[in-house]
Write an enzyme that holds these catalytic residues in place. Structure first.
Site, PDB file in Angstrom:
ATOM      1  N   CYS A 114       0.817  -1.226   0.000  1.00 20.82           N
ATOM      2  CA  CYS A 114       0.000   0.000   0.000  1.00 20.82           C
ATOM      3  C   CYS A 114       0.848   1.271   0.000  1.00 20.82           C
ATOM      4  O   CYS A 114       0.322   2.358  -0.209  1.00 20.82           O
ATOM      5  CB  CYS A 114      -0.964  -0.023   1.178  1.00 20.82           C
ATOM      6  SG  CYS A 114      -2.139  -1.384   1.030  1.00 20.82           S
ATOM      7  N   HIS A 255      -3.518   7.025   1.935  1.00 20.64           N
ATOM      8  CA  HIS A 255      -3.861   5.679   1.473  1.00 20.64           C
ATOM      9  C   HIS A 255      -5.240   5.334   2.023  1.00 20.64           C
ATOM     10  O   HIS A 255      -5.558   5.659   3.167  1.00 20.64           O
ATOM     11  CB  HIS A 255      -2.818   4.676   1.966  1.00 20.64           C
ATOM     12  CG  HIS A 255      -3.223   3.264   1.722  1.00 20.64           C
ATOM     13  ND1 HIS A 255      -3.590   2.817   0.470  1.00 20.64           N
ATOM     14  CD2 HIS A 255      -3.357   2.205   2.562  1.00 20.64           C
ATOM     15  CE1 HIS A 255      -3.926   1.543   0.555  1.00 20.64           C
ATOM     16  NE2 HIS A 255      -3.796   1.150   1.819  1.00 20.64           N
ATOM     17  N   ASN A 285      -9.968  -0.572  -0.717  1.00 24.02           N
ATOM     18  CA  ASN A 285      -8.513  -0.474  -0.721  1.00 24.02           C
ATOM     19  C   ASN A 285      -7.971  -1.082  -2.021  1.00 24.02           C
ATOM     20  O   ASN A 285      -8.012  -2.298  -2.201  1.00 24.02           O
ATOM     21  CB  ASN A 285      -7.962  -1.210   0.509  1.00 24.02           C
ATOM     22  CG  ASN A 285      -6.456  -1.106   0.628  1.00 24.02           C
ATOM     23  OD1 ASN A 285      -5.784  -0.634  -0.286  1.00 24.02           O
ATOM     24  ND2 ASN A 285      -5.925  -1.547   1.749  1.00 24.02           N
TER      25      ASN A 285
END
Ligand code: COA
Length: 335
Positions: A114, A255, A285
């Site tokens: 990520c 993020h 995500n």
């Protein structure tokens, strides 16, 4: 002495059409739309049915190049962030180079989950700042649906597919572009978030399939605690060491793993929620794609404007985390 800055001159993104909503997931595992929304902020995510990560990356890259008005053969370098490469090798950067027709570019992949886009952005920026290259494509793309176990309610609600891309170019104006960054990793966090099977440690076998080791594993609770701390720490630190406060920031670009992590980061930065880019509700995500997806959507909507101050903040598997301070330089989107 650094003589050049790397500036982002164009952005683009791609998300597949198919939507997997919380209500769809209610039919697949023991969960509810209400639980997912209140614990994560996610309402739906997009799923790529046909094709691979490189296909989404190519669409995002085409979009960015179109927005800049340049041809693929003008690109010098492709830095590709992904943890869902089309295959182990060749690199997804090579596959993108071919499909895009970037015949004068070389490229390679960056693996930082990520934080992948941020690490790739800072890698690409070095090549621009040294004067080695003038047009560097940085892409973050992940097809998370292929490593998501749709029988695991703890994790299958979190992830989606998507891609985002930016073009980096040099400027001799030292007051703009990527002004500062903090990048960190702590490999002792590997046990809490990983994919065990398929690599040289646990090569594919009937056993690795039976044990579901080709899917992402996450101990959500442990990761949550360190993510909240890690993302907020580096975001506050980058402001402090540049003598800035939350009031000086136009956009936090976090993020998108969990809305509660994003809120905690904004709070620690003393930043109003209206200054935070949030699209986790639509995409979940998307790992390496979350940050460029935000940048591209906000730019397209005319909300991300020249000379605005941005803080990018990420946290991911590794653990990997970091922040970057940017004075935005792309020309505003045409109304
Ligand atoms: N639907 C309904 N209930 C669920 C559920 C689901 N999809 N998933 C878990 N639960 C249950 C758990 O089983 C647990 O039940 P129990 O108390 O009876 O054991 C309860 O909900 C609470 O679980 P918990 O793990 O404490 O939830 P949480 O508030 O920590 O939220 C995550 C879970 C995964 C959303 C959260 O931990 C998270 O976002 N983690 C970090 C993700 C991240 O930042 N990743 C960063 C890098 S990608």
């Amino acid at each position: 002495m650094q003589k050049r800055r790397a500036i982002i001159t164009a952005v683009g993104h791609y998300v597949p059409d198919k939507i997997l909503s919380n209500f769809d997931l209610e039919k697949m595992v023991d969960t509810t739309d209400e639980w997912i929304r209140t614990r994560t902020g996610i309402r739906e995510r997009h799923i790529l049915e046909n094709g691979a990560t490189s296909d989404m990356a190519v669409e995002a890259a085409k979009n960015a190049l179109k927005n800049r008005g340049i041809r693929p053969d003008e690109v010098d370098l492709i830095v590709m962030a992904t943890i869902t490469p089309d295959m182990f090798f060749p690199s997804t950067a090579c596959l993108v180079q071919d499909k895009l027709g970037a015949k004068n570019a070389w490229g390679f992949d960056v693996s930082a989950a990520c934080s992948g886009f941020l690490f790739a952005l800072m890698t690409g920026a070095q090549f621009v700042e040294t004067g080695a290259y003038k047009k560097v494509l940085v892409i973050g793309a992940d097809k998370m649906s292929v490593i998501t176990d749709y029988s695991d309610r703890n994790n299958c609600i979190l992830f989606g597919d998507g891609a985002g891309a930016v073009l980096l170019e040099p400027t001799d104006d030292m007051s703009v572009g990527i002004l500062d960054s903090i990048l960190r990793c702590d490999g002792s966090g590997g046990g809490a978030l990983h994919m065990k099977g398929g690599g040289s440690l646990n090569p594919p076998s009937h056993e690795t399939v039976d044990k579901r080791w080709h899917y992402l594993y996450q101990d959500g609770k442990s990761v949550f605690k360190v993510a909240v701390m890690g993302m907020a720490d580096v975001s506050v630190e980058i402001l402090k060491r540049n003598n800035l406060t939350g009031a000086d920031v136009d956009w936090l670009v976090p993020h998108q793993a969990n809305l509660r992590i994003i809120d905690a980061t904004a709070e620690r930065m003393e930043l109003d929620k209206s200054k935070v880019m949030i699209n986790i509700d639509k995409y979940g995500n998307t790992t390496a794609a979350t940050v460029p997806l935000c940048l591209s959507e906000w730019w397209q909507a005319g909300k991300l404007k020249k000379d605005q101050i941005l803080v990018i903040a990420t946290f991911g598997a590794g653990y990997t985390w970091g922040s970057a301070l940017i004075k935005w330089s792309a020309e505003d989107a045409k109304g």
